[in-house]
Design a protein around this motif. Structure first.
Motif, mmCIF file in Angstrom:
data_model
loop_
_atom_site.group_PDB
_atom_site.id
_atom_site.type_symbol
_atom_site.label_atom_id
_atom_site.label_comp_id
_atom_site.label_asym_id
_atom_site.label_seq_id
_atom_site.Cartn_x
_atom_site.Cartn_y
_atom_site.Cartn_z
ATOM 1 N N ARG A 54 13.657 116.472 -38.086
ATOM 2 C CA ARG A 54 13.124 115.137 -37.788
ATOM 3 C C ARG A 54 14.163 114.088 -38.141
ATOM 4 O O ARG A 54 14.573 113.968 -39.292
ATOM 5 C CB ARG A 54 11.840 114.876 -38.550
ATOM 6 C CG ARG A 54 11.242 113.516 -38.222
ATOM 7 C CD ARG A 54 9.902 113.329 -38.853
ATOM 8 N NE ARG A 54 8.924 114.081 -38.082
ATOM 9 C CZ ARG A 54 7.727 113.620 -37.755
ATOM 10 N NH1 ARG A 54 7.345 112.423 -38.144
ATOM 11 N NH2 ARG A 54 6.897 114.334 -37.055
ATOM 12 N N CYS B 30 15.050 110.298 -38.559
ATOM 13 C CA CYS B 30 14.437 108.990 -38.805
ATOM 14 C C CYS B 30 15.534 107.934 -38.791
ATOM 15 O O CYS B 30 16.333 107.842 -39.728
ATOM 16 C CB CYS B 30 13.715 108.994 -40.145
ATOM 17 S SG CYS B 30 12.392 110.219 -40.231
ATOM 18 N N ASP C 130 16.890 104.388 -39.179
ATOM 19 C CA ASP C 130 16.539 103.157 -39.881
ATOM 20 C C ASP C 130 17.311 101.939 -39.374
ATOM 21 O O ASP C 130 16.843 100.815 -39.502
ATOM 22 C CB ASP C 130 16.763 103.316 -41.385
ATOM 23 C CG ASP C 130 15.784 104.307 -42.003
ATOM 24 O OD1 ASP C 130 14.657 104.432 -41.492
ATOM 25 O OD2 ASP C 130 16.148 104.957 -42.996
ATOM 26 N N HIS D 153 9.102 108.644 -41.147
ATOM 27 C CA HIS D 153 9.324 107.857 -39.927
ATOM 28 C C HIS D 153 10.456 106.873 -40.166
ATOM 29 O O HIS D 153 10.564 106.295 -41.248
ATOM 30 C CB HIS D 153 8.059 107.086 -39.518
ATOM 31 C CG HIS D 153 6.963 107.973 -39.056
ATOM 32 N ND1 HIS D 153 6.928 108.516 -37.794
ATOM 33 C CD2 HIS D 153 5.872 108.444 -39.693
ATOM 34 C CE1 HIS D 153 5.851 109.276 -37.673
ATOM 35 N NE2 HIS D 153 5.199 109.253 -38.818
ATOM 36 N N GLY D 154 11.286 106.704 -39.154
ATOM 37 C CA GLY D 154 12.369 105.741 -39.238
ATOM 38 C C GLY D 154 11.864 104.334 -39.013
ATOM 39 O O GLY D 154 10.825 104.124 -38.374
ATOM 40 N N THR E 60 12.037 107.427 -34.300
ATOM 41 C CA THR E 60 11.859 108.753 -34.878
ATOM 42 C C THR E 60 11.826 109.775 -33.750
ATOM 43 O O THR E 60 11.127 109.580 -32.758
ATOM 44 C CB THR E 60 10.545 108.839 -35.689
ATOM 45 O OG1 THR E 60 10.528 107.785 -36.650
ATOM 46 C CG2 THR E 60 10.418 110.175 -36.395
#
Length: 143
Positions: A14, A16, A18, A95-96, A100
């Motif tokens: 996953r 994420c 930012d 989650h970003g 994401t």
């Protein structure tokens, strides 16, 4: 237990994101395959860090072996066994701030990667047949 026993959701990585902009992205990678989040500073660094996880676990097994004359000073926190990685809840909750997505590498043929990317922000799933194609998909969707 070996990583060849992992099913697709637990073997996904996953990503994420930012920060994204100006052709760059950065963030963290979460997975049940690692013991702690892996930071990345740009798309090239992301691919190198993901490749280190694949190499450390030999999953999926590479069809060709790469050689290196230097070792990495800060190895990725790849789990030695699936039970030692992050929990499924930790990965699912990550989650970003910007975007994401999940990368599932199903094979490593022709000195590249093949697999799927799931755009978790509503754009579905796409297959890729090389690392370059994955880079193009990420650039189209994120940057």
């Amino acid at each position: 237990m070996s990583f060849s026993n992992l099913n697709a959701p637990s073997s996904a990585l996953r990503v994420c994101v930012d920060h994204a902009g100006g052709g760059y992205l950065s963030g963290l990678v979460y997975s049940q395959r690692v013991t702690e989040p892996i930071p990345f500073t740009d798309i090239g660094n992301l691919l190198l860090r993901l490749d280190e996880v694949l190499e450390a676990q030999n999953f999926p097994q590479a069809f060709q072996r790469s050689r290196s004359f230097t070792g990495r000073k800060d190895p990725v926190p790849a789990a030695a066994d699936p039970s030692e990685g992050m929990s499924a809840d930790t990965v699912t909750d990550a989650h970003g701030l910007v975007y994401t997505f999940e990368v599932s590498v199903t094979s490593r043929r022709n000195a590249s990667w093949q697999g799927m990317v799931d755009w978790l922000d509503g754009e579905g799933r796409q297959e890729f047949s090389s690392a370059l194609e994955l880079i193009k998909l990420i650039e189209e969707h994120v940057i």
